[in-house]
Design a protein around this motif. Structure first.
Motif, PDB file in Angstrom:
ATOM      1  N   GLY A 204       6.717 -11.395  22.622  1.00  0.00           N
ATOM      2  CA  GLY A 204       5.650 -11.972  23.432  1.00  0.00           C
ATOM      3  C   GLY A 204       4.534 -12.570  22.591  1.00  0.00           C
ATOM      4  N   SER A 205       4.859 -13.088  21.410  1.00  0.00           N
ATOM      5  CA  SER A 205       3.840 -13.654  20.528  1.00  0.00           C
ATOM      6  C   SER A 205       3.483 -15.083  20.937  1.00  0.00           C
ATOM      7  N   GLY A 206       2.452 -15.626  20.307  1.00  0.00           N
ATOM      8  CA  GLY A 206       1.981 -16.960  20.646  1.00  0.00           C
ATOM      9  C   GLY A 206       2.996 -18.052  20.384  1.00  0.00           C
ATOM     10  N   SER A 207       3.943 -17.809  19.453  1.00  0.00           N
ATOM     11  CA  SER A 207       4.959 -18.827  19.161  1.00  0.00           C
ATOM     12  C   SER A 207       5.906 -19.052  20.331  1.00  0.00           C
ATOM     13  N   GLN A 208       5.885 -18.150  21.319  1.00  0.00           N
ATOM     14  CA  GLN A 208       6.732 -18.284  22.503  1.00  0.00           C
ATOM     15  C   GLN A 208       6.024 -19.054  23.623  1.00  0.00           C
ATOM     16  N   ARG A 209       4.753 -19.411  23.403  1.00  0.00           N
ATOM     17  CA  ARG A 209       3.959 -19.970  24.502  1.00  0.00           C
ATOM     18  C   ARG A 209       4.567 -21.243  25.095  1.00  0.00           C
ATOM     19  N   SER A 210       5.136 -22.097  24.242  1.00  0.00           N
ATOM     20  CA  SER A 210       5.658 -23.369  24.746  1.00  0.00           C
ATOM     21  C   SER A 210       6.932 -23.192  25.574  1.00  0.00           C
TER      22      SER A 210
ATOM     23  N   ASP B  14      12.224 -15.140  18.542  1.00  0.00           N
ATOM     24  CA  ASP B  14      12.403 -16.414  17.847  1.00  0.00           C
ATOM     25  C   ASP B  14      12.737 -16.222  16.380  1.00  0.00           C
ATOM     26  N   GLY B  15      13.006 -14.969  15.973  1.00  0.00           N
ATOM     27  CA  GLY B  15      13.453 -14.711  14.613  1.00  0.00           C
ATOM     28  C   GLY B  15      12.401 -14.903  13.541  1.00  0.00           C
ATOM     29  N   ARG B  16      11.104 -14.862  13.921  1.00  0.00           N
ATOM     30  CA  ARG B  16      10.050 -15.106  12.937  1.00  0.00           C
ATOM     31  C   ARG B  16       8.981 -14.014  12.990  1.00  0.00           C
ATOM     32  N   PRO B  17       9.236 -12.844  12.397  1.00  0.00           N
ATOM     33  CA  PRO B  17       8.172 -11.825  12.317  1.00  0.00           C
ATOM     34  C   PRO B  17       6.977 -12.408  11.570  1.00  0.00           C
ATOM     35  N   ASN B  18       5.795 -12.267  12.141  1.00  0.00           N
ATOM     36  CA  ASN B  18       4.608 -12.838  11.504  1.00  0.00           C
ATOM     37  C   ASN B  18       3.370 -12.131  12.038  1.00  0.00           C
ATOM     38  N   ASP B  19       2.721 -11.366  11.188  1.00  0.00           N
ATOM     39  CA  ASP B  19       1.544 -10.615  11.622  1.00  0.00           C
ATOM     40  C   ASP B  19       0.406 -10.835  10.644  1.00  0.00           C
ATOM     41  N   ILE B  20      -0.818 -10.869  11.162  1.00  0.00           N
ATOM     42  CA  ILE B  20      -2.002 -10.995  10.308  1.00  0.00           C
ATOM     43  C   ILE B  20      -2.227  -9.689   9.562  1.00  0.00           C
ATOM     44  N   VAL B  21      -3.041  -9.763   8.538  1.00  0.00           N
ATOM     45  CA  VAL B  21      -3.419  -8.568   7.776  1.00  0.00           C
ATOM     46  C   VAL B  21      -4.833  -8.183   8.170  1.00  0.00           C
ATOM     47  N   VAL B  22      -5.010  -6.916   8.540  1.00  0.00           N
ATOM     48  CA  VAL B  22      -6.337  -6.414   8.891  1.00  0.00           C
ATOM     49  C   VAL B  22      -6.823  -5.483   7.786  1.00  0.00           C
ATOM     50  N   ASN B  23      -7.910  -5.850   7.146  1.00  0.00           N
ATOM     51  CA  ASN B  23      -8.507  -5.021   6.111  1.00  0.00           C
ATOM     52  C   ASN B  23      -9.622  -4.175   6.712  1.00  0.00           C
ATOM     53  N   ARG B  24      -9.414  -2.866   6.692  1.00  0.00           N
ATOM     54  CA  ARG B  24     -10.432  -1.948   7.193  1.00  0.00           C
ATOM     55  C   ARG B  24     -11.265  -1.409   6.037  1.00  0.00           C
ATOM     56  N   PRO B  25     -12.509  -1.034   6.313  1.00  0.00           N
ATOM     57  CA  PRO B  25     -13.337  -0.461   5.247  1.00  0.00           C
ATOM     58  C   PRO B  25     -12.737   0.844   4.726  1.00  0.00           C
TER      59      PRO B  25
ATOM     60  N   GLY C  29      14.214 -19.272  19.689  1.00  0.00           N
ATOM     61  CA  GLY C  29      13.305 -20.090  18.897  1.00  0.00           C
ATOM     62  C   GLY C  29      13.854 -21.441  18.517  1.00  0.00           C
ATOM     63  N   GLU C  30      13.304 -21.994  17.399  1.00  0.00           N
ATOM     64  CA  GLU C  30      13.721 -23.296  16.894  1.00  0.00           C
ATOM     65  C   GLU C  30      14.931 -23.126  15.992  1.00  0.00           C
ATOM     66  N   GLU C  31      15.771 -24.161  15.952  1.00  0.00           N
ATOM     67  CA  GLU C  31      17.028 -24.072  15.215  1.00  0.00           C
ATOM     68  C   GLU C  31      16.806 -23.777  13.733  1.00  0.00           C
ATOM     69  N   GLY C  32      15.676 -24.224  13.197  1.00  0.00           N
ATOM     70  CA  GLY C  32      15.382 -23.994  11.792  1.00  0.00           C
ATOM     71  C   GLY C  32      15.195 -22.532  11.433  1.00  0.00           C
ATOM     72  N   ASP C  33      14.947 -21.681  12.433  1.00  0.00           N
ATOM     73  CA  ASP C  33      14.733 -20.251  12.166  1.00  0.00           C
ATOM     74  C   ASP C  33      15.986 -19.415  12.408  1.00  0.00           C
ATOM     75  N   LEU C  34      17.127 -20.082  12.613  1.00  0.00           N
ATOM     76  CA  LEU C  34      18.369 -19.357  12.901  1.00  0.00           C
ATOM     77  C   LEU C  34      18.783 -18.441  11.758  1.00  0.00           C
ATOM     78  N   GLN C  35      18.546 -18.883  10.514  1.00  0.00           N
ATOM     79  CA  GLN C  35      18.974 -18.089   9.369  1.00  0.00           C
ATOM     80  C   GLN C  35      18.291 -16.732   9.344  1.00  0.00           C
ATOM     81  N   ALA C  36      16.993 -16.716   9.671  1.00  0.00           N
ATOM     82  CA  ALA C  36      16.271 -15.438   9.713  1.00  0.00           C
ATOM     83  C   ALA C  36      16.828 -14.537  10.810  1.00  0.00           C
ATOM     84  N   GLU C  37      17.182 -15.127  11.958  1.00  0.00           N
ATOM     85  CA  GLU C  37      17.763 -14.352  13.057  1.00  0.00           C
ATOM     86  C   GLU C  37      19.096 -13.731  12.629  1.00  0.00           C
ATOM     87  N   ARG C  38      19.881 -14.490  11.884  1.00  0.00           N
ATOM     88  CA  ARG C  38      21.169 -13.960  11.389  1.00  0.00           C
ATOM     89  C   ARG C  38      20.943 -12.793  10.431  1.00  0.00           C
TER      90      ARG C  38
END
Length: 571
Positions: free
Chosen positions: A385-391, A481-492, A529-538
């Protein structure tokens, strides 16, 4: 830019990176900025783009189309006044083709852009039949005098080339332009913004889009390259922000259905290893457990309406898919309960074998009956349910609904959840529980894409509930979509977590999938996802993944896998 526009109050954010490719690219971008501001209303044009993105259009593809259209509309006008412009343009186009030729070949919009630049350099029209009509539309745009003509052209290009379902799902250009300023200012644009500023987020986004219109950079490609090189977004949080974090998550994703003690226990058990600095948040969604009406709840409500409208428009196709998948599952389940007969040493005597008595050592004189080994099944459906699925969120929701309906028809208990990650919270949104009735399936149309995705943690969290079930045969189906992608949160006062994207995110998710399979869970990846990300899904799912090129083929592809799982446990 100031010289061309004749407006010395005009402000801009220079694209410094283009200068490293070629000074002519930078100079020509500045010329286009001045011409765009002089001949058209760039703020009105950017406002249209903003509204289109707000309604679910893919920002990078829309920006690319806008860039091509602005180029087509501006060049001839300024070239008539300044004879040196065509020569600068020629050198800029040559430099762009030297640097970005292969990138442009990767996408349909890139091919159209390439054809337009080739024609400018060589005078030859495109030979590719798919490019001819868009190319002719661009040539006509050279005569455009009004901003409305630019808007109409970009809207036509997007609906024809990028998302032919957009107008049917969301509405026509009139619907796009009817989005109010209040709606835009209430929406969270942080997923789209590339910079911080003091002004309102939606105004920042509008300015960002306006600046992007006169650059020929390949935005989506640059973003992917940045991820591959290790450039992920990092957010530093102070103590005050951390204290407000839980309230923010609750406000924008709905209250959790777990008690604080239950949530603490689950996080202690699951958020370990690579996910030690993360937090899981379980909710039934903002519409089910709303804190108060806000922009996010309005967006969720409107998206649900759009998703339902897409279902209504595709009801016949959806019913055919549901019926087909239901029949596949029914046949497989019936086969598991059929009686098997064989000759043995006990059972009902067979008169035609009595001659063996006293003459042979064969003692198999009887007919035995038994039922095939019958065990129970349970299914977990997990949606990225990430933003890359919005479209494509309406189609993802429709796929999950069709699957859930078929499983309900044959009485297989199943749970449907989605996941996204905001800051270091991975939000697990529940649509239906294992034993819920058919009415719960309709909640799947509340699905929408938001923020980032930490796939490995989400798979681990979904599996925790699945592994507790009593059924012997457990199946996890992941729509992603085969693309894990998360921001990094730096805590004090804490260690900085490792960026979660690219190779690291893919390997971690693949490891969680392997752990599940070793525990006896069957795992299927359904690629959305997009066809270009198929390799990661595999890499994540191995041979057990399905690529759904057309949604009307969903039941056939997924049905083959589920049928195989049902039949394999018979043997």
């Amino acid at each position: 830019m100031w010289t061309i526009s004749e407006d010395y109050d005009l402000d801009t954010k220079p694209d410094v990176t283009s200068f490293y490719k070629s000074k002519y690219i930078s100079i020509y971008d500045a010329i286009k900025q001045g011409a765009f501001s002089r001949f058209f209303d760039k703020d009105a044009f950017a406002l249209y783009l903003l509204k289109k993105v707000y309604l679910g259009a893919d920002e990078s593809q829309l920006v690319t189309l806008g860039q091509i259209c602005v180029e087509a509309a501006c060049h001839d006008k300024i070239a008539k006044e300044r004879p040196g412009v065509p020569d600068i343009r020629k050198k800029a186009f040559e430099a762009i083709m030297d640097h970005d030729f292969e990138k442009m070949l990767d996408t349909y919009t890139g091919k159209v852009k390439l054809a337009y630049m080739r024609e400018a350099l060589t005078g030859s029209a495109p030979a590719d039949s798919r490019v001819i009509r868009p190319f002719e539309q661009l040539k006509r745009l050279e005569q455009a005098q009004k901003t409305e003509e630019l808007v109409q052209a970009v809207d036509w290009f997007y609906n024809q080339m990028v998302d032919p379902t957009f107008e049917k799902r969301v509405g026509d250009l009139e619907k796009v332009l009817s989005v109010s300023t209040e709606e835009l200012s209430g929406f969270d644009w942080q997923d789209f913004l590339e910079e911080e500023a003091a002004e309102d987020a939606y105004r920042r986004m509008q300015h960002q889009l306006a600046d992007a219109m006169t650059s020929f950079s390949e935005k989506e490609k640059q973003k992917k390259e940045q991820e591959q090189k290790g450039g992920t977004q990092v957010i530093g949080l102070d103590d005050e922000a951390i204290a407000k974090m839980n309230s923010y998550i609750e406000l924008n994703y709905g209250r959790s259905y777990l008690t604080p003690l239950e949530a603490e226990r689950i996080n202690h058990q699951i958020c370990t290893g690579a996910h030690a600095d993360c937090t899981l948040y379980f909710t039934d969604g903002i519409l089910a457990n709303m804190v108060k009406v806000n922009a996010q709840s309005e967006y969720a409500r409107r998206t649900k309406e759009v998703n339902w409208r897409v279902y209504e428009q595709n009801r016949r196709m959806a019913k055919q898919n549901i019926d087909m998948l239901t029949n596949v599952l029914k046949r497989a389940l019936v086969a598991r309960n059929e009686k098997e007969t064989y000759v043995g040493e006990s059972g009902r005597i067979l008169p035609n074998r009595l001659w063996n008595i006293g003459r042979t050592e064969n003692r198999k004189l009887f007919l035995q009956e038994s039922r095939r080994y019958n065990t129970d099944f349970v299914v977990e459906v997990l949606i990225d349910g990430s933003g890359s699925q919005r479209s494509r969120q309406s189609h993802v929701a429709l796929q999950a609904f069709m699957l859930s309906e078929a499983l309900t028809n044959v009485g297989i208990p199943h749970r449907v959840m989605s996941f996204c990650t905001f800051w270091d919270y991975t939000v697990m949104r529940r649509f239906r529980e294992y034993e819920d009735g058919r009415e719960a399936n309709l909640r799947i149309f509340e699905f929408y894409g938001s923020s980032n995705n930490r796939d490995g943690l989400a798979v681990r969290a979904a599996a925790a509930g699945l592994l507790k079930r009593d059924e012997e045969n457990k199946i996890l189906i992941v729509l992603s979509d085969g693309r894990p992608n998360d921001i990094v949160v730096n805590r004090p006062n804490s260690r900085n977590p490792r960026p979660y994207f690219g190779d690291y995110g893919t390997k971690d998710t693949a490891m969680e999938v392997r752990h599940l399979r070793n525990a006896g869970v069957s795992v299927l990846g359904v690629f959305t996802g997009e066809e270009g990300d198929l390799q990661a899904e595999r890499r994540i799912f191995g041979k057990d993944f399905a690529y759904i090129r057309r949604i009307d083929n969903f039941s056939a592809v997924v049905g083959r896998y589920l049928k195989k799982q049902l039949e394999e446990t018979c043997n």
